[in-house]
Scaffold this motif. Structure first.
Motif, PDB file in Angstrom:
ATOM      1  N   VAL A  19     -20.753  -8.921  37.972  1.00  0.00           N
ATOM      2  CA  VAL A  19     -19.378  -9.298  38.313  1.00  0.00           C
ATOM      3  C   VAL A  19     -19.366 -10.277  39.483  1.00  0.00           C
ATOM      4  O   VAL A  19     -18.737 -11.343  39.428  1.00  0.00           O
ATOM      5  N   GLY A 241      -6.488  -2.226  35.473  1.00  0.00           N
ATOM      6  CA  GLY A 241      -6.776  -3.651  35.557  1.00  0.00           C
ATOM      7  C   GLY A 241      -5.524  -4.493  35.355  1.00  0.00           C
ATOM      8  O   GLY A 241      -5.285  -5.448  36.092  1.00  0.00           O
ATOM      9  N   VAL A 242      -4.728  -4.117  34.338  1.00  0.00           N
ATOM     10  CA  VAL A 242      -3.461  -4.809  34.101  1.00  0.00           C
ATOM     11  C   VAL A 242      -2.578  -4.647  35.332  1.00  0.00           C
ATOM     12  O   VAL A 242      -1.911  -5.574  35.785  1.00  0.00           O
ATOM     13  N   ILE A 244      -3.478  -4.215  38.419  1.00  0.00           N
ATOM     14  CA  ILE A 244      -3.907  -5.067  39.529  1.00  0.00           C
ATOM     15  C   ILE A 244      -3.296  -6.460  39.370  1.00  0.00           C
ATOM     16  O   ILE A 244      -2.795  -7.043  40.326  1.00  0.00           O
ATOM     17  N   GLY A 245      -3.316  -6.955  38.131  1.00  0.00           N
ATOM     18  CA  GLY A 245      -2.754  -8.273  37.871  1.00  0.00           C
ATOM     19  C   GLY A 245      -1.299  -8.355  38.262  1.00  0.00           C
ATOM     20  O   GLY A 245      -0.888  -9.244  39.009  1.00  0.00           O
ATOM     21  N   ILE A 248      -0.588  -8.146  41.987  1.00  0.00           N
ATOM     22  CA  ILE A 248      -0.736  -9.371  42.773  1.00  0.00           C
ATOM     23  C   ILE A 248       0.593 -10.107  42.839  1.00  0.00           C
ATOM     24  O   ILE A 248       1.039 -10.527  43.910  1.00  0.00           O
ATOM     25  N   ILE A 279     -11.631 -11.551  45.431  1.00  0.00           N
ATOM     26  CA  ILE A 279     -11.767 -11.213  44.010  1.00  0.00           C
ATOM     27  C   ILE A 279     -12.939 -10.266  43.791  1.00  0.00           C
ATOM     28  O   ILE A 279     -12.835  -9.296  43.035  1.00  0.00           O
ATOM     29  N   ALA A 283     -12.589  -6.623  42.130  1.00  0.00           N
ATOM     30  CA  ALA A 283     -13.308  -6.299  40.901  1.00  0.00           C
ATOM     31  C   ALA A 283     -14.209  -5.087  41.098  1.00  0.00           C
ATOM     32  O   ALA A 283     -14.323  -4.235  40.217  1.00  0.00           O
ATOM     33  N   PHE A 286     -12.131  -2.039  41.053  1.00  0.00           N
ATOM     34  CA  PHE A 286     -11.759  -1.769  39.661  1.00  0.00           C
ATOM     35  C   PHE A 286     -12.904  -1.075  38.926  1.00  0.00           C
ATOM     36  O   PHE A 286     -12.687  -0.085  38.214  1.00  0.00           O
TER      37      PHE A 286
ATOM     38  N   ILE B 146     -13.764  -7.226  35.428  1.00  0.00           N
ATOM     39  CA  ILE B 146     -12.901  -8.020  36.297  1.00  0.00           C
ATOM     40  C   ILE B 146     -11.498  -7.953  35.706  1.00  0.00           C
ATOM     41  O   ILE B 146     -11.311  -8.319  34.550  1.00  0.00           O
ATOM     42  N   PRO B 147     -10.514  -7.475  36.464  1.00  0.00           N
ATOM     43  CA  PRO B 147      -9.157  -7.406  35.919  1.00  0.00           C
ATOM     44  C   PRO B 147      -8.700  -8.763  35.386  1.00  0.00           C
ATOM     45  O   PRO B 147      -8.981  -9.801  36.000  1.00  0.00           O
ATOM     46  N   ASP B 148      -8.020  -8.722  34.234  1.00  0.00           N
ATOM     47  CA  ASP B 148      -7.645  -9.942  33.502  1.00  0.00           C
ATOM     48  C   ASP B 148      -7.021 -11.036  34.355  1.00  0.00           C
ATOM     49  O   ASP B 148      -7.509 -12.161  34.403  1.00  0.00           O
ATOM     50  N   THR B 149      -5.913 -10.683  35.004  1.00  0.00           N
ATOM     51  CA  THR B 149      -5.186 -11.696  35.756  1.00  0.00           C
ATOM     52  C   THR B 149      -6.059 -12.281  36.860  1.00  0.00           C
ATOM     53  O   THR B 149      -6.033 -13.482  37.138  1.00  0.00           O
ATOM     54  N   LEU B 150      -6.877 -11.403  37.448  1.00  0.00           N
ATOM     55  CA  LEU B 150      -7.744 -11.825  38.536  1.00  0.00           C
ATOM     56  C   LEU B 150      -8.760 -12.852  38.033  1.00  0.00           C
ATOM     57  O   LEU B 150      -9.018 -13.877  38.677  1.00  0.00           O
ATOM     58  N   PHE B 151      -9.327 -12.556  36.869  1.00  0.00           N
ATOM     59  CA  PHE B 151     -10.310 -13.466  36.288  1.00  0.00           C
ATOM     60  C   PHE B 151      -9.649 -14.807  35.969  1.00  0.00           C
ATOM     61  O   PHE B 151     -10.190 -15.873  36.269  1.00  0.00           O
TER      62      PHE B 151
END
Lengths: 313, 302
Positions: A19, A241-242, A244-245, A248, A279, A283, A286, B146-151
């Protein structure tokens, strides 16, 4: 069981290396070098070259990555921000609690309404108790969190004045981000709980329990629920994960000083150390969440436990 | 149920099978889908949105979406400007219409790219298995850590904003999940007896994949791709909202919301209208995906 945990922990090492290397390579494509970024536009070329030399920028990518990771792991050093000149690591540590609070609150909020309503709509399939929550859930899951946040802001901050618009002054600042993030997430949670519950209700053992005359309440709570909730845990973890997006975007919207805002600012200012550090840390967090989910899953699911306790690794 | 039993009456010749499949399978699915009122509503909404996006240039020219007029700054909706005007006095209707072109393009293009790349890779590793499978799956483990949006943000940071770059970024983030899904569905199909029969008959891997495995996995692919469009519209909107999507002043739904948020108090229509369009498109694709799932496999109906 111990074998499973140990194996899963060991698997974290290649994942974290992979990662961080991947992110390192991607961010390396950002144009510009650290020397000219740190010294600013007025700097002399010799100074820039010297700075790059000192920072090890002229070494090949893999070597730089090695140095970066060595510093990160053993010296807790993620480099200095180009714009603020402050160490990235301290900044990340200071901002982490904010982000974790936002994410944790949102997950709890989404579970509190998503899971019970999901069970309800599965049990009352095809009635109004099913149609209304599932319809609502789909509607919520189709909203970007920032939009819900804006609408909440409009109603509760600007019109009613109950909560502050931005900032992280008190616990009140965390309420609207929690709801904005939690609502779409809870919608997804509800849909998943429902389909998992429906699948379980159709299993033979549930029918057997019903047939032998167990009271419906007991069949649902004891026989069906326990099994239906297992996949829900996985989804709660994976959808982190979603989350986290959208977190942000939510952090940025509500001006919360979290990791998300940090990374977004970093990207806009082309602040490479900030972006890489931010990042990679997110990650890694996560991956640890996924690890925790996997392990807890093994704890609660006897099938997985049996698979790993009987035979070797 | 009646229909399903009818289907099990196996036709005899190869030609029969072909006709049988082509004629009735899709008709059958369409017939079931038509009964699903919610899914049909989704289909109508999404068709309307696509139509408006395609016809955007005929309705209002692109220049209207960029033309500033400070006299009309933050004008509320009126007969002349149906959706009102933004902070620069630009007509919001024109911006929404032209913005939908970008948003839908990103949503559909990324889903299609994911379908192609993820579908092929997933089918290949699922069918071939062995070392290739191990290698690809381990690599994907890393990608999906790696979280989607972050990537996507990292990719945009490296390549800069712009439609093509967000398309690449969003597709890349969605391929791992898609590969995994296709792989497991192919693994399932590969165990079936007719595949074994075909292999025993000496058919090549490519033949088996293209003639037997993929046609049987197509339902899953369609459903997942439809659902992907919904989520990718949201991801694209989120990226644009963060200012990491398209280059201003080009309109895009997420960017429109972001531009409007400064005027939340005085002109809430600036966020509510483009926001509503994001939700409508994403919601429509979601219900359509749900309906398709039920129509393709009524046994799974939940």
């Amino acid at each position: 069981m111990h074998r499973f945990i140990l194996r899963r922990l060991l698997m974290m090492i290649p994942i974290i290396i992979g990662v961080s290397l991947l992110i390192f390579i991607i961010i390396d494509l950002v144009p510009g070098d650290p020397g000219s970024n740190l010294l600013g536009p007025g700097a002399r070329q010799e100074d820039i070259d010297l700075m790059n030399e000192q920072l090890g920028y002229n070494y090949p990518l893999l070597q730089r990555y090695g140095v970066y990771m060595y510093n990160a792991v053993f010296k807790l050093d993620l480099g200095k921000s180009y714009s603020t000149k402050k160490p990235v690591f301290t900044e990340v540590v200071n901002r982490l609690p904010v982000s974790l609070t936002v994410a944790f609150n949102a997950i709890m909020f989404s579970l509190v309404f998503g899971v019970p309503l999901g069970v309800l709509s599965a049990v009352k399939q095809n009635t109004l108790f099913d149609r209304i929550p599932t319809g609502l859930a789909l509607l919520l899951a189709s909203q970007p969190a920032f939009l819900i946040g804006l609408v909440l802001m409009l109603i509760f901050s600007l019109h009613l004045g109950w909560f502050p618009v931005t900032g992280a002054a008190s616990w009140k600042s965390y309420i609207m981000p929690m709801v904005a993030l939690g609502l779409p997430h809870g919608g997804r949670q509800l849909r998943f709980t429902r389909s998992s519950m429906l699948e379980t209700i159709r299993q033979d053992y549930v029918r057997t329990a019903k047939a032998k005359g167990a009271p419906p309440r007991r069949v649902i709570w004891k026989h069906a629920m326990q099994n239906a909730l297992l996949p829900v845990i996985t989804v709660a973890g994976n959808s982190f994960g979603v989350l986290i997006g959208s977190a942000i975007a939510t952090e940025t919207l509500f001006g919360l000083p979290g990791l998300g805002t940090f990374v977004v600012m970093g990207i806009k200012q082309k602040d490479v150390p900030v972006v890489t550090g931010g990042i990679i840390i997110l990650a890694v967090i996560f991956s640890f969440v996924i690890l925790a989910v996997d392990i807890s899953y093994a704890f609660v699911d006897p099938r997985i436990r049996a698979k790993y306790s009987g035979r070797r690794g | 149920m009646m229909r399903a039993e009818l289907n099990s009456e196996a036709p005899n010749t190869a030609a029969d099978i072909l006709v049988f499949k082509k004629e009735s399978r899709w008709k059958e699915i369409w017939r079931r889908l038509k009964k699903d009122r919610v899914a049909m509503m989704g289909l109508v909404i999404i068709c309307a949105v696509i139509f408006l996006a395609l016809a955007a240039n005929l309705i209002v020219p692109y220049s209207t979406a960029l033309k500033m007029n400070m006299k009309l700054r933050l004008a509320p909706p009126s007969a002349e400007h149906w959706f009102g005007c933004d902070g620069y006095g630009r007509d919001l209707l024109a911006r929404c219409l032209h913005g939908s072109r970008v948003s839908l393009l990103v949503g559909f293009a990324t889903s299609f790219a994911t379908l192609l790349a993820g579908g092929m890779l997933g089918a290949l590793v699922g069918y071939v298995g062995g070392k290739l499978d191990d290698l690809v799956m381990r690599a994907l483990d890393i990608f999906s850590s790696i979280p989607d949006t972050l990537f996507a943000m990292a990719v945009v940071a490296a390549m800069g904003p712009g439609i093509l770059n967000i398309c690449i970024a969003i597709s890349l983030t969605n391929i791992p999940g898609f590969v995994r899904m296709v792989r497991s569905s192919v693994l399932n199909i590969a165990e079936q007896e007719y595949i074994e029969a075909s292999r025993a008959g000496g058919a090549s891997v490519m033949h088996i994949l293209s003639r037997h495995v993929l046609p049987n996995a197509v339902g899953t692919l369609i459903v997942q791709t439809t659902a992907n469009v919904a989520s990718m519209i949201l991801t694209a909107a989120t990226l644009s909202f963060l200012g990491l999507g398209i280059n201003p002043p080009q309109p895009e739904w997420g960017a429109l919301v972001s531009e409007g948020k400064e005027f939340l108090r005085t002109a809430p229509h600036l966020i509510l209208i483009p926001g509503f369009m994001i939700c409508a498109a994403s919601f429509a694709m979601s219900v359509l995906g749900d309906g398709l799932r039920d129509a393709l496999d009524p046994r799974l109906r939940t």
